[in-house]
Design a protein around this motif. Structure first.
Motif, PDB file in Angstrom:
ATOM      1  N   ARG A  50       0.849  -1.181   0.000  1.00  0.00           N
ATOM      2  CA  ARG A  50       0.000   0.000   0.000  1.00  0.00           C
ATOM      3  C   ARG A  50       0.891   1.239   0.000  1.00  0.00           C
ATOM      4  O   ARG A  50       2.093   1.162   0.260  1.00  0.00           O
ATOM      5  CB  ARG A  50      -0.907  -0.006   1.236  1.00  0.00           C
ATOM      6  CG  ARG A  50      -2.007  -1.068   1.173  1.00  0.00           C
ATOM      7  CD  ARG A  50      -2.707  -1.210   2.504  1.00  0.00           C
ATOM      8  NE  ARG A  50      -3.490  -0.029   2.857  1.00  0.00           N
ATOM      9  CZ  ARG A  50      -4.766   0.148   2.535  1.00  0.00           C
ATOM     10  NH1 ARG A  50      -5.403  -0.760   1.820  1.00  0.00           N
ATOM     11  NH2 ARG A  50      -5.413   1.230   2.922  1.00  0.00           N
ATOM     12  N   LEU A  51       0.317   2.393  -0.303  1.00  0.00           N
ATOM     13  CA  LEU A  51       1.104   3.619  -0.288  1.00  0.00           C
ATOM     14  C   LEU A  51       1.610   3.882   1.128  1.00  0.00           C
ATOM     15  O   LEU A  51       0.846   3.794   2.094  1.00  0.00           O
ATOM     16  CB  LEU A  51       0.256   4.797  -0.764  1.00  0.00           C
ATOM     17  CG  LEU A  51      -0.187   4.760  -2.234  1.00  0.00           C
ATOM     18  CD1 LEU A  51      -1.081   5.949  -2.538  1.00  0.00           C
ATOM     19  CD2 LEU A  51       1.009   4.738  -3.168  1.00  0.00           C
ATOM     20  N   ASN A  52       2.900   4.187   1.251  1.00  0.00           N
ATOM     21  CA  ASN A  52       3.444   4.490   2.571  1.00  0.00           C
ATOM     22  C   ASN A  52       3.002   5.888   3.007  1.00  0.00           C
ATOM     23  O   ASN A  52       2.332   6.608   2.253  1.00  0.00           O
ATOM     24  CB  ASN A  52       4.973   4.344   2.582  1.00  0.00           C
ATOM     25  CG  ASN A  52       5.658   5.260   1.574  1.00  0.00           C
ATOM     26  OD1 ASN A  52       5.190   6.364   1.302  1.00  0.00           O
ATOM     27  ND2 ASN A  52       6.773   4.801   1.015  1.00  0.00           N
TER      28      ASN A  52
ATOM     29  N   ILE B  51      -4.912   7.559 -12.597  1.00  0.00           N
ATOM     30  CA  ILE B  51      -3.662   7.266 -13.302  1.00  0.00           C
ATOM     31  C   ILE B  51      -2.449   7.861 -12.581  1.00  0.00           C
ATOM     32  O   ILE B  51      -1.440   7.167 -12.395  1.00  0.00           O
ATOM     33  CB  ILE B  51      -3.747   7.713 -14.772  1.00  0.00           C
ATOM     34  CG1 ILE B  51      -4.689   6.771 -15.535  1.00  0.00           C
ATOM     35  CG2 ILE B  51      -2.367   7.728 -15.433  1.00  0.00           C
ATOM     36  CD1 ILE B  51      -4.908   7.133 -16.985  1.00  0.00           C
ATOM     37  N   PRO B  52      -2.484   9.130 -12.138  1.00  0.00           N
ATOM     38  CA  PRO B  52      -1.343   9.637 -11.368  1.00  0.00           C
ATOM     39  C   PRO B  52      -1.045   8.812 -10.116  1.00  0.00           C
ATOM     40  O   PRO B  52       0.119   8.625  -9.755  1.00  0.00           O
ATOM     41  CB  PRO B  52      -1.776  11.062 -11.005  1.00  0.00           C
ATOM     42  CG  PRO B  52      -2.709  11.460 -12.096  1.00  0.00           C
ATOM     43  CD  PRO B  52      -3.458  10.205 -12.445  1.00  0.00           C
ATOM     44  N   LEU B  53      -2.076   8.286  -9.463  1.00  0.00           N
ATOM     45  CA  LEU B  53      -1.843   7.476  -8.264  1.00  0.00           C
ATOM     46  C   LEU B  53      -1.258   6.110  -8.622  1.00  0.00           C
ATOM     47  O   LEU B  53      -0.470   5.548  -7.853  1.00  0.00           O
ATOM     48  CB  LEU B  53      -3.137   7.313  -7.469  1.00  0.00           C
ATOM     49  CG  LEU B  53      -3.712   8.595  -6.855  1.00  0.00           C
ATOM     50  CD1 LEU B  53      -4.874   8.271  -5.924  1.00  0.00           C
ATOM     51  CD2 LEU B  53      -2.648   9.391  -6.109  1.00  0.00           C
ATOM     52  N   LEU B  54      -1.615   5.576  -9.776  1.00  0.00           N
ATOM     53  CA  LEU B  54      -0.983   4.335 -10.229  1.00  0.00           C
ATOM     54  C   LEU B  54       0.507   4.560 -10.475  1.00  0.00           C
ATOM     55  O   LEU B  54       1.349   3.729 -10.120  1.00  0.00           O
ATOM     56  CB  LEU B  54      -1.661   3.826 -11.503  1.00  0.00           C
ATOM     57  CG  LEU B  54      -3.029   3.160 -11.326  1.00  0.00           C
ATOM     58  CD1 LEU B  54      -3.694   2.930 -12.679  1.00  0.00           C
ATOM     59  CD2 LEU B  54      -2.895   1.833 -10.574  1.00  0.00           C
TER      60      LEU B  54
ATOM     61  N   ILE C 143      -2.182  15.188  -4.752  1.00  0.00           N
ATOM     62  CA  ILE C 143      -2.620  14.927  -6.127  1.00  0.00           C
ATOM     63  C   ILE C 143      -4.141  14.968  -6.214  1.00  0.00           C
ATOM     64  O   ILE C 143      -4.714  15.571  -7.128  1.00  0.00           O
ATOM     65  CB  ILE C 143      -2.084  13.566  -6.611  1.00  0.00           C
ATOM     66  CG1 ILE C 143      -0.556  13.621  -6.756  1.00  0.00           C
ATOM     67  CG2 ILE C 143      -2.728  13.162  -7.936  1.00  0.00           C
ATOM     68  CD1 ILE C 143       0.090  12.282  -7.048  1.00  0.00           C
ATOM     69  N   LEU C 144      -4.810  14.345  -5.263  1.00  0.00           N
ATOM     70  CA  LEU C 144      -6.274  14.335  -5.254  1.00  0.00           C
ATOM     71  C   LEU C 144      -6.845  15.746  -5.198  1.00  0.00           C
ATOM     72  O   LEU C 144      -7.883  16.032  -5.806  1.00  0.00           O
ATOM     73  CB  LEU C 144      -6.785  13.519  -4.063  1.00  0.00           C
ATOM     74  CG  LEU C 144      -6.679  11.997  -4.192  1.00  0.00           C
ATOM     75  CD1 LEU C 144      -6.833  11.337  -2.840  1.00  0.00           C
ATOM     76  CD2 LEU C 144      -7.719  11.467  -5.171  1.00  0.00           C
ATOM     77  N   SER C 145      -6.156  16.637  -4.502  1.00  0.00           N
ATOM     78  CA  SER C 145      -6.657  18.007  -4.352  1.00  0.00           C
ATOM     79  C   SER C 145      -6.608  18.796  -5.655  1.00  0.00           C
ATOM     80  O   SER C 145      -7.223  19.855  -5.765  1.00  0.00           O
ATOM     81  CB  SER C 145      -5.852  18.744  -3.275  1.00  0.00           C
ATOM     82  OG  SER C 145      -4.538  19.037  -3.730  1.00  0.00           O
ATOM     83  N   LEU C 146      -5.893  18.273  -6.652  1.00  0.00           N
ATOM     84  CA  LEU C 146      -5.771  18.982  -7.929  1.00  0.00           C
ATOM     85  C   LEU C 146      -6.960  18.749  -8.850  1.00  0.00           C
ATOM     86  O   LEU C 146      -7.097  19.428  -9.864  1.00  0.00           O
ATOM     87  CB  LEU C 146      -4.489  18.536  -8.660  1.00  0.00           C
ATOM     88  CG  LEU C 146      -3.165  18.741  -7.924  1.00  0.00           C
ATOM     89  CD1 LEU C 146      -2.017  18.190  -8.763  1.00  0.00           C
ATOM     90  CD2 LEU C 146      -2.937  20.215  -7.621  1.00  0.00           C
TER      91      LEU C 146
END
Length: 203
Positions: free
Chosen positions: A3-5, A27-30, A15-18
């Motif tokens: 999982r993401l640390n 895609i950016p989170l992948l 990133i989500l806030s953008l």
């Protein structure tokens, strides 16, 4: 860690806030997950699904569609050797055969030190520079067996600083000023669409 640390979770929230819709950050989170782990694990896809509020199946559907996302381990330097028609005619098969001998592994395998893996791929759109390959999606053109060995030596010695390790999409992350962030547009005195008005009028 799959999982993401904690650090990347903080980046993920930035990133989500953008984006006005969380799903747009999929895609950016992948990419972020692959940068962390060198691949996209099932656990990471489940974590991303939680963050963007979709099902894990939707994340898998996106991840499996794009060749750049790896769901299996690869080397720190993933080498894609083009064997499209132009490269094939100019010696790509010889480069593939030499890569196997030079690295001591078969296509799709990883060297014992974890640094290199390679595979043959379809056209990478550099036909005028054939035969060509990519190292972590950075182009290397007009490669023969001698130049391939020199490339490997340069990567091992750190002389190819412009090529980051696998998973790093870019050396710098985009920064957007808060006043320029995407969001829903405000429309003043907007009238309903014609089709809706007709439905309300019974037309």
């Amino acid at each position: 860690m799959s999982r993401l640390n904690d650090e990347n979770l903080r980046v993920a929230r930035q990133i989500l806030s953008l984006y006005p819709k969380k799903k747009s950050a999929l895609i950016p989170l992948l990419h972020l997950s692959q940068e962390q782990n060198g691949m996209v694990t099932n656990e990471a896809m489940e974590h991303i699904a939680e963050l963007v509020e979709v099902t894990p199946a939707e994340v898998l559907g996106t991840c499996s569609f794009y060749e750049m996302f790896k769901r299996h381990p690869v080397g720190e330097y993933q080498i894609n050797i083009c064997h499209g028609i132009s490269c094939h005619l100019l010696g790509a098969e010889d480069v593939l055969e030499h890569a196997e001998k030079s690295l001591g592994v078969k296509e799709g395998e990883i060297t014992k030190d974890g640094k290199f893996s390679f595979e043959g791929v379809e056209c990478i759109a550099a036909c005028t520079e054939a035969p060509c390959l990519q190292v972590n999606y950075r182009y290397v053109n007009k490669v023969d067996s001698v130049e391939f060995d020199q490339l490997i030596a340069d990567l091992q010695s750190g002389q190819k600083a412009e090529i980051p390790k696998h998973g790093a999409l870019a050396k710098t992350r985009q920064q957007i000023q808060s006043e320029k962030l995407a969001g829903p547009a405000e429309v003043e005195n907007a009238s309903p669409p014609v089709w809706l008005q007709r439905n309300e009028d019974g037309q």
